[in-house]
Design an enzyme around this catalytic site. Structure first.
Site, mmCIF file in Angstrom:
data_model
loop_
_atom_site.group_PDB
_atom_site.id
_atom_site.type_symbol
_atom_site.label_atom_id
_atom_site.label_comp_id
_atom_site.label_asym_id
_atom_site.label_seq_id
_atom_site.Cartn_x
_atom_site.Cartn_y
_atom_site.Cartn_z
ATOM 1 N N ASN A 138 73.392 52.092 8.922
ATOM 2 C CA ASN A 138 72.072 51.509 8.675
ATOM 3 C C ASN A 138 71.478 52.281 7.496
ATOM 4 O O ASN A 138 71.058 53.420 7.653
ATOM 5 C CB ASN A 138 71.201 51.668 9.930
ATOM 6 C CG ASN A 138 69.749 51.281 9.683
ATOM 7 O OD1 ASN A 138 69.427 50.660 8.666
ATOM 8 N ND2 ASN A 138 68.872 51.653 10.609
ATOM 9 N N LYS A 151 68.810 51.695 5.846
ATOM 10 C CA LYS A 151 67.337 51.668 5.769
ATOM 11 C C LYS A 151 66.907 51.319 4.331
ATOM 12 O O LYS A 151 67.599 50.563 3.662
ATOM 13 C CB LYS A 151 66.763 52.999 6.264
ATOM 14 C CG LYS A 151 67.354 53.382 7.624
ATOM 15 C CD LYS A 151 66.664 54.515 8.318
ATOM 16 C CE LYS A 151 67.380 54.776 9.634
ATOM 17 N NZ LYS A 151 66.747 55.811 10.457
ATOM 18 N N HIS A 157 65.113 47.793 15.816
ATOM 19 C CA HIS A 157 65.230 49.215 15.488
ATOM 20 C C HIS A 157 63.883 49.888 15.769
ATOM 21 O O HIS A 157 62.827 49.276 15.570
ATOM 22 C CB HIS A 157 65.624 49.380 14.009
ATOM 23 C CG HIS A 157 65.940 50.805 13.663
ATOM 24 N ND1 HIS A 157 64.955 51.720 13.402
ATOM 25 C CD2 HIS A 157 67.125 51.465 13.581
ATOM 26 C CE1 HIS A 157 65.535 52.900 13.163
ATOM 27 N NE2 HIS A 157 66.844 52.766 13.265
ATOM 28 N N GLU A 217 62.154 51.848 14.163
ATOM 29 C CA GLU A 217 61.200 51.838 13.040
ATOM 30 C C GLU A 217 60.501 50.474 12.945
ATOM 31 O O GLU A 217 59.326 50.397 12.568
ATOM 32 C CB GLU A 217 61.936 52.195 11.739
ATOM 33 C CG GLU A 217 62.263 53.692 11.708
ATOM 34 C CD GLU A 217 63.520 54.087 10.964
ATOM 35 O OE1 GLU A 217 63.991 53.310 10.109
ATOM 36 O OE2 GLU A 217 64.046 55.172 11.247
ATOM 37 N N GLU A 219 69.365 54.016 20.949
ATOM 38 C CA GLU A 219 68.934 55.002 19.960
ATOM 39 C C GLU A 219 67.685 55.725 20.464
ATOM 40 O O GLU A 219 66.559 55.226 20.289
ATOM 41 C CB GLU A 219 68.604 54.313 18.641
ATOM 42 C CG GLU A 219 69.795 53.649 17.993
ATOM 43 C CD GLU A 219 69.597 53.548 16.477
ATOM 44 O OE1 GLU A 219 70.442 54.064 15.761
ATOM 45 O OE2 GLU A 219 68.589 52.989 16.042
ATOM 46 N N GLY A 239 67.146 60.676 12.888
ATOM 47 C CA GLY A 239 66.768 61.387 11.672
ATOM 48 C C GLY A 239 66.245 62.793 11.912
ATOM 49 O O GLY A 239 65.657 63.405 11.019
ATOM 50 N N SER A 263 71.235 60.704 14.759
ATOM 51 C CA SER A 263 71.850 61.928 14.225
ATOM 52 C C SER A 263 73.358 62.022 14.448
ATOM 53 O O SER A 263 73.906 63.111 14.630
ATOM 54 C CB SER A 263 71.138 63.167 14.790
ATOM 55 O OG SER A 263 69.783 63.182 14.353
#
Ligand code: PGA
Length: 246
Positions: free
Chosen positions: A9, A11, A91, A93, A163, A169, A208
């Site tokens: 991904n 992003k 996701h 985000e 996730e 991250g 991660s």
């Protein structure tokens, strides 16, 4: 019976020069036993696709409509037209920054499936939710609400990604035991979705993941691959992740 999927991904990252360097490196990726997928920025989909036969490309999001007055949105129909193989939906985000809720995400899932895109539905808890103790009920509702009304003809087009938000991250990967525990829980919950075969549905881990920790994760029975952000940006690292996934 579940094939390992390594999904990058990207992003809102990667310049044209970065993509050129990436594809140079992965050109030497042969005889992979895993599915190697990348979701670049949508504007780079065709470019990335034209540069590699080995990887399949997809989108990081799509609209819940095929067309219309939705300025700035990404039509799932047009993504399919462009050659997208899959779309990531839900996701964290998208959920946190763009305030996408389960109802909207379910509409996106159904619209993507209608357009014959494979769907990677993401679920995950925040640190606060994990520490509150009852985070599994949150995961369960993200999962079951997201998959509402799918039909049996879609069963091969659904992939779940677990996730944990606290691991995205941050460098704080969930331990293989923590991830396996949640994956087994999610697979158990998938049994309630009549349209799906829980045992045949891939469940990927994300947060991660890097070459140093992927093998420990994949050794677990219910972890069928990884959704990878940072470590998928460099060709060498993505290649290594795929090669370690044998
Ligand atoms: P990360 O991102 O691998 O950089 O933690 C994962 C993701 O957001 O899908």
């Amino acid at each position: 019976m579940r094939k390992v999927h390594i999904v990058g991904n990207w992003k809102m990252n990667q310049s044209v020069a970065d993509i050129n360097a990436f594809t140079e490196t992965i050109l030497t990726m042969n005889n992979l036993s895993c599915e190697a997928w990348i979701a670049p920025q949508a504007i780079h989909l065709s470019m990335l696709q034209s540069k590699s036969d080995t990887i399949k490309v997809g989108a990081q999001n799509c609209s819940n409509h095929n067309s219309g007055a939705f300025t700035g949105e990404l039509s799932p129909e047009s993504l399919k037209d462009l050659g997208a193989h899959f779309v990531i939906i839900g996701h964290s985000e998208r959920r946190a920054i763009f305030k996408e809720d389960d109802l909207l995400l379910n509409q996106k899932v159904l619209k993507a499936l209608e357009n014959k895109l494979k769907v990677i539905l993401c679920v995950g808890e925040t640190l606060q939710e994990r520490e509150s103790g009852d985070f599994k009920s949150i995961l369960k509702s993200q999962l079951l609400n997201g998959l509402k009304d799918i039909s049996a003809t879609d069963k091969e087009n659904i992939i779940i990604a677990y996730e944990p938000v606290w691991a995205i991250g941050t460098g704080k990967v969930a331990s293989p035991e923590q991830a396996q525990e949640v994956h087994a829980f999610l697979r158990g919950e998938l049994k309630a979705v009549e349209a799906l075969e829980a045992q045949a549905t891939p469940i990927l881990y994300g947060g991660s993941v890097k070459p140093a920790n992927i093998q420990g994760l994949l050794e677990n029975e219910d972890i069928d691959g990884a959704l990878v952000g940072g470590a998928s940006l460099k060709g060498e690292s993505f290649k290594e992740l795929c090669e370690l996934s044998k």
